[in-house]
Design a protein around this motif. Structure first.
Motif, PDB file in Angstrom:
ATOM      1  N   GLN A  88      25.203   1.446  40.031  1.00 20.57           N
ATOM      2  CA  GLN A  88      26.844   0.402  39.932  1.00 20.57           C
ATOM      3  C   GLN A  88      26.584  -0.308  41.714  1.00 20.57           C
ATOM      4  O   GLN A  88      26.839  -0.705  41.238  1.00 20.57           O
ATOM      5  CB  GLN A  88      27.985   1.128  39.038  1.00 20.57           C
ATOM      6  CG  GLN A  88      27.392   1.536  37.541  1.00 20.57           C
ATOM      7  CD  GLN A  88      28.578   2.186  37.129  1.00 20.57           C
ATOM      8  OE1 GLN A  88      29.211   2.269  37.105  1.00 20.57           O
ATOM      9  NE2 GLN A  88      28.122   2.353  35.313  1.00 20.57           N
ATOM     10  N   ILE A  89      27.168   1.395  42.484  1.00 21.12           N
ATOM     11  CA  ILE A  89      27.963   0.356  43.140  1.00 21.12           C
ATOM     12  C   ILE A  89      26.632  -0.619  44.765  1.00 21.12           C
ATOM     13  O   ILE A  89      26.844  -1.796  44.644  1.00 21.12           O
ATOM     14  CB  ILE A  89      27.786   1.638  44.539  1.00 21.12           C
ATOM     15  CG1 ILE A  89      29.476   2.008  44.124  1.00 21.12           C
ATOM     16  CG2 ILE A  89      27.634   0.774  45.463  1.00 21.12           C
ATOM     17  CD1 ILE A  89      29.027   3.471  44.859  1.00 21.12           C
ATOM     18  N   SER A  90      25.167  -0.711  43.881  1.00 18.53           N
ATOM     19  CA  SER A  90      24.124  -1.336  44.719  1.00 18.53           C
ATOM     20  C   SER A  90      24.146  -2.785  43.291  1.00 18.53           C
ATOM     21  O   SER A  90      24.104  -3.447  44.184  1.00 18.53           O
ATOM     22  CB  SER A  90      22.585  -0.776  44.012  1.00 18.53           C
ATOM     23  OG  SER A  90      21.885  -1.236  44.722  1.00 18.53           O
ATOM     24  N   LYS A  91      24.026  -2.552  42.204  1.00 15.98           N
ATOM     25  CA  LYS A  91      25.145  -3.657  41.449  1.00 15.98           C
ATOM     26  C   LYS A  91      25.715  -4.351  42.242  1.00 15.98           C
ATOM     27  O   LYS A  91      25.547  -6.022  42.659  1.00 15.98           O
ATOM     28  CB  LYS A  91      25.122  -3.212  40.039  1.00 15.98           C
ATOM     29  CG  LYS A  91      23.035  -2.687  39.444  1.00 15.98           C
ATOM     30  CD  LYS A  91      23.170  -2.671  38.177  1.00 15.98           C
ATOM     31  CE  LYS A  91      22.233  -1.830  37.464  1.00 15.98           C
ATOM     32  NZ  LYS A  91      21.914  -1.573  36.353  1.00 15.98           N
ATOM     33  N   LEU A  92      26.857  -3.787  42.257  1.00 18.03           N
ATOM     34  CA  LEU A  92      28.382  -4.348  42.380  1.00 18.03           C
ATOM     35  C   LEU A  92      27.732  -5.357  43.797  1.00 18.03           C
ATOM     36  O   LEU A  92      28.377  -6.417  44.234  1.00 18.03           O
ATOM     37  CB  LEU A  92      29.300  -3.235  42.637  1.00 18.03           C
ATOM     38  CG  LEU A  92      29.245  -3.412  41.109  1.00 18.03           C
ATOM     39  CD1 LEU A  92      30.573  -2.113  41.104  1.00 18.03           C
ATOM     40  CD2 LEU A  92      30.058  -4.658  40.177  1.00 18.03           C
ATOM     41  N   ASN A  93      26.989  -4.735  44.992  1.00 22.83           N
ATOM     42  CA  ASN A  93      26.610  -4.892  46.294  1.00 22.83           C
ATOM     43  C   ASN A  93      26.091  -6.369  46.152  1.00 22.83           C
ATOM     44  O   ASN A  93      26.460  -7.206  46.736  1.00 22.83           O
ATOM     45  CB  ASN A  93      26.362  -4.180  46.911  1.00 22.83           C
ATOM     46  CG  ASN A  93      27.039  -2.801  47.615  1.00 22.83           C
ATOM     47  OD1 ASN A  93      28.218  -3.484  48.068  1.00 22.83           O
ATOM     48  ND2 ASN A  93      26.528  -1.802  48.438  1.00 22.83           N
ATOM     49  N   ASP A  94      25.166  -5.545  45.151  1.00 28.89           N
ATOM     50  CA  ASP A  94      24.406  -7.405  45.191  1.00 28.89           C
ATOM     51  C   ASP A  94      25.330  -8.243  44.824  1.00 28.89           C
ATOM     52  O   ASP A  94      24.647  -9.397  45.252  1.00 28.89           O
ATOM     53  CB  ASP A  94      23.049  -7.558  44.212  1.00 28.89           C
ATOM     54  CG  ASP A  94      21.581  -6.410  44.774  1.00 28.89           C
ATOM     55  OD1 ASP A  94      21.787  -5.326  45.571  1.00 28.89           O
ATOM     56  OD2 ASP A  94      21.609  -5.459  43.887  1.00 28.89           O
ATOM     57  N   ASN A  95      25.675  -7.625  43.546  1.00 34.94           N
ATOM     58  CA  ASN A  95      26.115  -9.484  43.228  1.00 34.94           C
ATOM     59  C   ASN A  95      27.624  -9.659  43.941  1.00 34.94           C
ATOM     60  O   ASN A  95      27.646 -11.450  44.436  1.00 34.94           O
ATOM     61  CB  ASN A  95      27.153  -8.828  41.800  1.00 34.94           C
ATOM     62  CG  ASN A  95      26.424  -8.593  40.855  1.00 34.94           C
ATOM     63  OD1 ASN A  95      25.076  -8.977  40.343  1.00 34.94           O
ATOM     64  ND2 ASN A  95      27.078  -7.939  39.769  1.00 34.94           N
ATOM     65  N   LEU A  96      27.782  -9.191  44.798  1.00 32.52           N
ATOM     66  CA  LEU A  96      28.996  -9.519  46.557  1.00 32.52           C
ATOM     67  C   LEU A  96      28.542 -10.089  46.936  1.00 32.52           C
ATOM     68  O   LEU A  96      29.025 -11.510  47.207  1.00 32.52           O
ATOM     69  CB  LEU A  96      29.236  -8.295  46.880  1.00 32.52           C
ATOM     70  CG  LEU A  96      30.301  -8.788  48.031  1.00 32.52           C
ATOM     71  CD1 LEU A  96      31.932  -9.385  47.607  1.00 32.52           C
ATOM     72  CD2 LEU A  96      30.797  -7.057  48.477  1.00 32.52           C
TER      73      LEU A  96
END
Length: 137
Positions: A88-96
Motif C-alpha cells: 500500500q505504501i508503494s502504491k501511495l508513493n507511486d500515486n504521489l
C-alpha cells in the motif's frame, strides 16, 4: 529472579522428599488389582515422584507446543500484514509521484500560458509602437 526462586524451591523440595524417603525403608505391599508386589517404601515414593514429574512435564510440553504454534501463526499474520502495508505504501508513493508530475505539468502549462499571454501583450505593444513610428514619419 523468578527462575532463581523456582530453582531454590525445587532444591528444597527435593531435599525434603529425599529425607522423607530415607526415613521409610520398610517394605510395603502394593496392590494393582490384578497383581500385588512387595516394594520398599523408598522406591515407591521415588517412582510416584518420577511419574508425577513426567505428567507435569507432558502437560507443560503440550502447552509450550500450543503457544509456539500460536506464536508462529501470529508472526506469519504479522508478516503478511506488513507486506500488505508495504505494498500500500508503494502504491501511495507511486500515486504521489504521478500527482507531483501532473502538478508540475499543470504549473508548467500555466507558466507557458502566462508567458504566451506576455508574448502576445508584447507583440501588441510592438505593433502599436510600430504604428506610432510609421505614423510619425
Amino acid at each position: 529472579m523468578k527462575k532463581q526462586i523456582s530453582t531454590i524451591v525445587s532444591i528444597v523440595l527435593i531435599i525434603i522428599i529425599a529425607i522423607f524417603a530415607l526415613m521409610n525403608f520398610e517394605s510395603v505391599e502394593v496392590n494393582f488389582g490384578f497383581a500385588s508386589f512387595q516394594v520398599p517404601l523408598v522406591l515407591l515414593i521415588l517412582i510416584c515422584l518420577l511419574i508425577g514429574a513426567l505428567i507435569i512435564f507432558l502437560f507443560s510440553s503440550t502447552q509450550n507446543v500450543k503457544k509456539n504454534r500460536q506464536y508462529k501463526q501470529l508472526e506469519s499474520d504479522s508478516q503478511q500484514k506488513q507486506d500488505e502495508l508495504n505494498q500500500q505504501i508503494s502504491k501511495l508513493n507511486d500515486n504521489l509521484k504521478a500527482v507531483e508530475t501532473r502538478l508540475k505539468n499543470s504549473s508548467g502549462k500555466q507558466e507557458l500560458g502566462s508567458r504566451d499571454q506576455q508574448i502576445s501583450d508584447l507583440e501588441d505593444e510592438i505593433a502599436k509602437l510600430t504604428d506610432k513610428l510609421s505614423s510619425q514619419k
